[in-house]
Write a protein that holds these residues in place. Structure first.
Motif, PDB file in Angstrom:
ATOM      1  N   PHE A  12       6.196   4.732  -3.275  1.00 51.40           N
ATOM      2  CA  PHE A  12       5.862   5.925  -4.056  1.00 51.40           C
ATOM      3  C   PHE A  12       5.113   5.554  -5.333  1.00 51.40           C
ATOM      4  N   LYS A  13       5.560   4.493  -6.001  1.00 47.24           N
ATOM      5  CA  LYS A  13       4.882   4.053  -7.227  1.00 47.24           C
ATOM      6  C   LYS A  13       3.447   3.645  -6.917  1.00 47.24           C
ATOM      7  N   ALA A  14       3.279   2.910  -5.831  1.00 44.55           N
ATOM      8  CA  ALA A  14       1.942   2.456  -5.458  1.00 44.55           C
ATOM      9  C   ALA A  14       1.036   3.629  -5.107  1.00 44.55           C
ATOM     10  N   LEU A  15       1.571   4.598  -4.386  1.00 46.21           N
ATOM     11  CA  LEU A  15       0.758   5.738  -3.956  1.00 46.21           C
ATOM     12  C   LEU A  15       0.508   6.754  -5.068  1.00 46.21           C
ATOM     13  N   ALA A  16       1.239   6.638  -6.167  1.00 45.07           N
ATOM     14  CA  ALA A  16       1.112   7.598  -7.266  1.00 45.07           C
ATOM     15  C   ALA A  16      -0.206   7.465  -8.021  1.00 45.07           C
ATOM     16  N   ASP A  17      -0.869   6.349  -7.873  1.00 44.73           N
ATOM     17  CA  ASP A  17      -2.096   6.096  -8.630  1.00 44.73           C
ATOM     18  C   ASP A  17      -3.338   6.332  -7.771  1.00 44.73           C
ATOM     19  N   THR A  18      -4.290   7.079  -8.304  1.00 40.99           N
ATOM     20  CA  THR A  18      -5.502   7.399  -7.534  1.00 40.99           C
ATOM     21  C   THR A  18      -6.322   6.159  -7.193  1.00 40.99           C
ATOM     22  N   SER A  19      -6.351   5.186  -8.082  1.00 44.47           N
ATOM     23  CA  SER A  19      -7.120   3.968  -7.807  1.00 44.47           C
ATOM     24  C   SER A  19      -6.523   3.193  -6.641  1.00 44.47           C
ATOM     25  N   ARG A  20      -5.212   3.141  -6.588  1.00 39.95           N
ATOM     26  CA  ARG A  20      -4.562   2.430  -5.477  1.00 39.95           C
ATOM     27  C   ARG A  20      -4.749   3.191  -4.166  1.00 39.95           C
ATOM     28  N   GLN A  45     -12.960  -3.156 -13.525  1.00 34.34           N
ATOM     29  CA  GLN A  45     -13.148  -4.599 -13.626  1.00 34.34           C
ATOM     30  C   GLN A  45     -12.303  -5.309 -12.570  1.00 34.34           C
ATOM     31  N   ARG A  46     -12.679  -6.529 -12.264  1.00 34.72           N
ATOM     32  CA  ARG A  46     -11.985  -7.342 -11.264  1.00 34.72           C
ATOM     33  C   ARG A  46     -10.502  -7.513 -11.618  1.00 34.72           C
ATOM     34  N   GLN A  47     -10.200  -7.729 -12.890  1.00 35.92           N
ATOM     35  CA  GLN A  47      -8.816  -7.927 -13.321  1.00 35.92           C
ATOM     36  C   GLN A  47      -7.972  -6.678 -13.046  1.00 35.92           C
ATOM     37  N   SER A  48      -8.521  -5.510 -13.327  1.00 37.29           N
ATOM     38  CA  SER A  48      -7.803  -4.257 -13.060  1.00 37.29           C
ATOM     39  C   SER A  48      -7.599  -4.060 -11.567  1.00 37.29           C
ATOM     40  N   THR A  50      -7.402  -6.352  -9.317  1.00 31.45           N
ATOM     41  CA  THR A  50      -6.395  -7.325  -8.894  1.00 31.45           C
ATOM     42  C   THR A  50      -4.989  -6.807  -9.185  1.00 31.45           C
ATOM     43  N   GLN A  51      -4.791  -6.225 -10.353  1.00 32.78           N
ATOM     44  CA  GLN A  51      -3.470  -5.682 -10.705  1.00 32.78           C
ATOM     45  C   GLN A  51      -3.059  -4.564  -9.749  1.00 32.78           C
ATOM     46  N   HIS A  52      -3.989  -3.671  -9.432  1.00 32.82           N
ATOM     47  CA  HIS A  52      -3.687  -2.584  -8.496  1.00 32.82           C
ATOM     48  C   HIS A  52      -3.358  -3.138  -7.106  1.00 32.82           C
ATOM     49  N   ILE A  53      -4.120  -4.098  -6.664  1.00 33.70           N
ATOM     50  CA  ILE A  53      -3.893  -4.677  -5.341  1.00 33.70           C
ATOM     51  C   ILE A  53      -2.557  -5.409  -5.296  1.00 33.70           C
ATOM     52  N   GLU A  54      -2.181  -6.057  -6.380  1.00 30.74           N
ATOM     53  CA  GLU A  54      -0.877  -6.739  -6.429  1.00 30.74           C
ATOM     54  C   GLU A  54       0.270  -5.742  -6.284  1.00 30.74           C
ATOM     55  N   ILE A  55       0.136  -4.564  -6.869  1.00 32.82           N
ATOM     56  CA  ILE A  55       1.158  -3.527  -6.716  1.00 32.82           C
ATOM     57  C   ILE A  55       1.214  -3.072  -5.258  1.00 32.82           C
ATOM     58  N   LEU A  56       0.055  -2.923  -4.626  1.00 31.33           N
ATOM     59  CA  LEU A  56       0.021  -2.549  -3.204  1.00 31.33           C
ATOM     60  C   LEU A  56       0.647  -3.634  -2.329  1.00 31.33           C
ATOM     61  N   ILE A  57       0.413  -4.887  -2.693  1.00 37.65           N
ATOM     62  CA  ILE A  57       1.005  -6.000  -1.944  1.00 37.65           C
ATOM     63  C   ILE A  57       2.528  -5.998  -2.120  1.00 37.65           C
ATOM     64  N   SER A  58       2.995  -5.778  -3.346  1.00 36.02           N
ATOM     65  CA  SER A  58       4.447  -5.788  -3.583  1.00 36.02           C
ATOM     66  C   SER A  58       5.134  -4.617  -2.889  1.00 36.02           C
ATOM     67  N   ALA A  59       4.398  -3.529  -2.641  1.00 35.85           N
ATOM     68  CA  ALA A  59       4.940  -2.384  -1.903  1.00 35.85           C
ATOM     69  C   ALA A  59       4.769  -2.567  -0.394  1.00 35.85           C
TER      70      ALA A  59
END
Length: 114
Positions: A12-20, A45-48, A50-59
């Protein structure tokens, strides 16, 4: 808190963000993309990214496979299906049951004739 609930919370946290959600849409359209390919399609940016993708990976919504020096990202639809089964399907069943009962009542009043 059970593992199942913790996993659903991460989904749910991962899906809550439009970018993710956009990352998931991009992977749905073309699975197995590199971070560079994803960044070209995202307005960040690449760093941002990466952070979004890491949240998707952790979910567990995205998995990573190394192919040589490339890190490829793949969508994993199983957690979304689990959320659907737990949170959507049971409500959908009631709604469909209501629509079926309504259909029977309406057709019964008209003896099945229009």
């Amino acid at each position: 808190m059970s593992k199942e609930i913790e996993g659903a919370d991460r989904v749910f946290k991962a899906l809550a963000d439009t970018s993710r959600r956009k990352v998931l849409d991009l992977l749905y359209a073309e699975n197995g993309q590199t971070l560079t390919a994803l960044c070209e399609q995202l307005d960040m940016q690449r760093q941002s990214a990466t952070q979004h993708i890491e949240i998707l990976i952790s979910a567990n919504l995205v998995s990573v496979v190394w192919k040589g020096r490339e890190k490829l990202h793949f969508i994993n639809p199983v957690p979304i299906h689990e959320v659907y089964e737990r949170w959507v399907r049971k409500f959908e069943k009631n709604r469909l049951g209501f629509l079926y009962d309504l259909k029977v009542q309406l057709e019964g009043e008209n003896d099945g004739k229009k």
